[in-house]
Design a protein around this motif. Structure first.
Motif, short mmCIF file in Angstrom:
data_model
loop_
_atom_site.label_atom_id
_atom_site.label_comp_id
_atom_site.label_asym_id
_atom_site.label_seq_id
_atom_site.Cartn_x
_atom_site.Cartn_y
_atom_site.Cartn_z
N VAL A 261 0.86 -1.18 0.00
CA VAL A 261 0.00 0.00 0.00
C VAL A 261 0.90 1.23 0.00
O VAL A 261 2.00 1.21 0.56
N GLN A 262 0.44 2.28 -0.65
CA GLN A 262 1.22 3.52 -0.68
C GLN A 262 0.30 4.72 -0.75
O GLN A 262 -0.82 4.65 -1.28
N GLU A 263 0.78 5.81 -0.19
CA GLU A 263 0.05 7.07 -0.19
C GLU A 263 0.97 8.14 -0.75
O GLU A 263 2.16 8.21 -0.40
N SER A 264 0.43 8.98 -1.66
CA SER A 264 1.24 10.00 -2.31
C SER A 264 0.56 11.36 -2.22
O SER A 264 -0.68 11.46 -2.24
N TYR A 265 1.40 12.39 -2.12
CA TYR A 265 0.93 13.75 -2.32
C TYR A 265 1.61 14.25 -3.59
O TYR A 265 2.84 14.34 -3.66
N ILE A 266 0.82 14.52 -4.62
CA ILE A 266 1.36 14.85 -5.94
C ILE A 266 1.42 16.37 -6.09
O ILE A 266 0.41 17.07 -6.04
N PHE A 267 2.64 16.88 -6.28
CA PHE A 267 2.82 18.32 -6.50
C PHE A 267 2.48 18.70 -7.94
O PHE A 267 2.01 19.80 -8.21
N GLY A 268 2.75 17.78 -8.87
CA GLY A 268 2.48 18.05 -10.28
C GLY A 268 3.20 17.05 -11.16
O GLY A 268 3.96 16.21 -10.70
N GLY A 269 2.97 17.12 -12.46
CA GLY A 269 3.62 16.24 -13.41
C GLY A 269 2.91 14.91 -13.53
O GLY A 269 1.80 14.71 -13.04
N HIS A 270 3.57 13.96 -14.21
CA HIS A 270 2.97 12.66 -14.48
C HIS A 270 4.06 11.64 -14.73
O HIS A 270 5.24 11.99 -14.84
N GLY A 271 3.65 10.38 -14.82
CA GLY A 271 4.61 9.32 -15.11
C GLY A 271 5.52 9.03 -13.93
O GLY A 271 5.30 9.47 -12.80
N SER A 275 6.39 15.03 -9.76
CA SER A 275 6.84 15.62 -8.50
C SER A 275 5.87 15.19 -7.41
O SER A 275 4.67 15.50 -7.47
N ASP A 276 6.38 14.46 -6.41
CA ASP A 276 5.48 13.96 -5.37
C ASP A 276 6.27 13.59 -4.12
O ASP A 276 7.50 13.56 -4.10
N LEU A 277 5.51 13.28 -3.08
CA LEU A 277 6.04 12.69 -1.86
C LEU A 277 5.23 11.42 -1.62
O LEU A 277 3.99 11.48 -1.50
N THR A 278 5.89 10.27 -1.59
CA THR A 278 5.21 8.98 -1.50
C THR A 278 5.80 8.15 -0.36
O THR A 278 7.03 8.06 -0.23
N GLY A 279 4.92 7.54 0.42
CA GLY A 279 5.34 6.58 1.44
C GLY A 279 4.67 5.25 1.19
O GLY A 279 3.56 5.19 0.65
N TRP A 280 5.31 4.14 1.59
CA TRP A 280 4.77 2.81 1.28
C TRP A 280 5.12 1.79 2.35
O TRP A 280 6.09 1.94 3.11
N LEU A 281 4.31 0.75 2.41
CA LEU A 281 4.52 -0.45 3.23
C LEU A 281 4.31 -1.67 2.34
O LEU A 281 3.41 -1.65 1.49
N TRP A 282 5.08 -2.73 2.53
CA TRP A 282 4.90 -3.93 1.72
C TRP A 282 5.24 -5.18 2.52
O TRP A 282 5.94 -5.12 3.54
N TYR A 283 4.77 -6.33 2.02
CA TYR A 283 4.95 -7.61 2.73
C TYR A 283 4.92 -8.74 1.71
O TYR A 283 4.13 -8.71 0.76
N GLN A 284 5.78 -9.74 1.91
CA GLN A 284 5.77 -10.95 1.10
C GLN A 284 5.94 -12.19 2.00
O GLN A 284 6.68 -12.13 2.99
N TYR A 285 5.26 -13.27 1.61
CA TYR A 285 5.41 -14.52 2.36
C TYR A 285 5.29 -15.70 1.38
O TYR A 285 4.40 -15.73 0.54
N ALA A 286 6.21 -16.64 1.51
CA ALA A 286 6.18 -17.85 0.67
C ALA A 286 6.69 -19.02 1.50
O ALA A 286 7.28 -18.83 2.58
N GLN A 287 6.49 -20.22 0.98
CA GLN A 287 6.96 -21.43 1.63
C GLN A 287 7.72 -22.30 0.63
O GLN A 287 7.17 -23.27 0.08
N PRO A 288 8.98 -21.95 0.35
CA PRO A 288 9.76 -22.74 -0.60
C PRO A 288 9.91 -24.19 -0.12
O PRO A 288 9.99 -24.46 1.09
#
Length: 453
Positions: A261-271, A275-288
């Protein structure tokens, strides 16, 4: 030349440039890596691609390993001072990535994306042989509001440097924590004979059982989307997949789970360069799996990035990311096979048990000195197997990187960087192989051109 012909030619060049950019950079303001990597822009060229020629330079300093049987030192250059994936030279030129992509829309609600990888890298090195790979292959269904469904080979939700596109890289060399903890290598889970037992509960994997890395991608199904509220944007992705790759096949009897999940504050632009400020959290789990037994592999992290004024004088960037892992920790082989060296020195040490751990972070900053010239600095840190410090298996990697980029266009540039590298081996004997290797780690110069078409 008549004025009309000149304007017509200028318009054609402009149209071709826009078409090429569209293959990589959507023009909507709701830009994020889920959209950039997983969903095509509405106007996109059917065929596109890029090529990345690379130059690497290191001194190739050898380490002296004492052989008790021969009663003398054997000098060999460790892998840390050699260039992968073949580890044959310390200075070399290669085409690291060469990607050909086909993408488009079947109808207004179904997009597709296929990409083949033809470069010389860890993903195309299968059992020591060069083997081009199907790198991406997915279809996205956009029928359900707030829940786009993607099926195929997918770049799994995870760390920022594992998700972003190659045109957005600021360095030729990954942070060590990304390269070792997130760039997942695969091995045969049912070898013809069990792998030899290594130190501290590890197993020793011969090079001929290496099935390459997955370039952060897994076969599976992902649900993702994003929502904007003025300058604010929320994006998410959740995936269930197969722990494996095209070359390795399925290496687990249980699914892989991944989410971000991520949250951004976009100052302008694209792609990717908005121009932005973005924060994120992530998680992965597997059983090889290995020999019919399932082991837990968990990865998780968080981070943020501030980017403003891309390709503008005094444009700036700041990024930080921390991640950690438990279970299924790889310690890549230290040497190529040399006369008299023990198997633990030239085979990968795989630590499968869940109590094994690793963690690390990187922080980087960038500044545009002119519209085309950008200077970058990065520090990365990776602490591998601190739980085994008392038995001499812990290694701590620290790297300072200084880089300079010349941006020709947003998707074509030249990068050069110098990497000041150290490896610490706490609690090892002064005459041990771990101490010998840590004393001779070379600094590295790397240069790359990113050429898109």
């Amino acid at each position: 030349m008549p004025i009309k012909k000149f304007r017509r030619g200028k318009n054609i060049i402009k149209a071709l440039t826009i078409a090429c950019l569209a293959a990589y950079v959507p023009t909507a303001t709701a830009a994020n890596w889920f959209k950039l990597q997983d969903l095509n822009p509405k106007k996109v060229s059917l065929f596109s691609g890029f090529i990345e020629p690379d130059l690497y330079v290191m001194a190739g300093t050898p380490a002296g390993i004492y052989n008790t049987a021969l009663k003398r030192y054997i000098y060999a250059t460790p892998h840390v001072n050699l260039i992968g994936p073949n580890f044959g030279q310390s200075t070399t030129f290669l085409i690291q990535r060469a990607r050909l992509m086909v993408r488009g829309w079947l109808n207004p609600h179904i997009s597709y994306f296929f990409a083949g990888e033809f470069g010389n890298n860890a993903a195309t090195n299968i059992r020591g042989q060069y083997t081009p790979q199907l790198q991406d292959a997915h279809v996205v269904f956009s029928y359900i509001p707030a829940a786009r469904v993607e099926v195929g080979i997918i770049r799994a939700p995870s760390a920022e440097d594992a998700m972003n596109g190659y045109m957005a890289y600021n360095y030729v060399v990954f942070p060590t924590v990304i390269n070792q903890l997130m760039l997942q290598p695969f091995y045969a889970s049912q070898p013809s004979r069990p792998y030899a037992v290594g130190p501290s509960g590890s197993v020793l994997v011969p090079g001929n059982e290496s099935l390459g890395v997955n370039a952060f991608r897994y076969p599976g199904v992902q649900v993702f989307d994003w929502k904007n509220w003025g300058h604010w944007q929320f994006a998410y992705g959740a995936m269930v997949g197969m722990f494996g790759s095209v070359s390795a096949g399925n290496q687990s009897s249980s699914p892989l789970y991944a989410a971000r999940v991520q949250e951004s504050y976009i100052f302008g632009g694209h792609g990717p360069f908005r121009s932005d400020l973005t924060g994120w959290l992530w998680y992965q789990y597997a059983q090889p799996d290995y020999l019919g037994h399932s082991y837990a592999m968990q990865r998780e992290g968080l981070g943020f990035q501030y980017l403003q004024g891309y390709m503008h004088p005094w444009g700036r960037q700041l990024k930080f990311e921390y991640m950690r892992g438990n279970g299924w920790i790889d310690a890549p082989s230290a040497f190529s096979q040399q006369l008299g060296l023990q198997p633990a020195l030239y085979q990968t040490q795989l630590y499968p048990n869940v109590n094994n751990s690793a963690s690390g972070y990187y922080v980087e900053g960038g500044l545009f000195l002119t519209k085309h010239i950008e200077a970058n600095i990065r520090y990365d840190y990776y602490d591998r197997l601190p739980n085994l410090a008392s038995v001499g298996q812990q290694r701590i990697f620290k790297t300072w990187a200084l880089a300079l980029q010349y941006h020709i266009t947003p998707i074509t540039k030249i990068m050069a960087g110098y990497y000041f590298r150290t490896v610490d081996a706490p609690h090892v004997a002064s005459n041990s192989p771990g101490a010998a290797v840590s004393k001779v780690v070379d600094n590295e110069f790397a240069m790359q051109a990113m050429i898109s078409f």
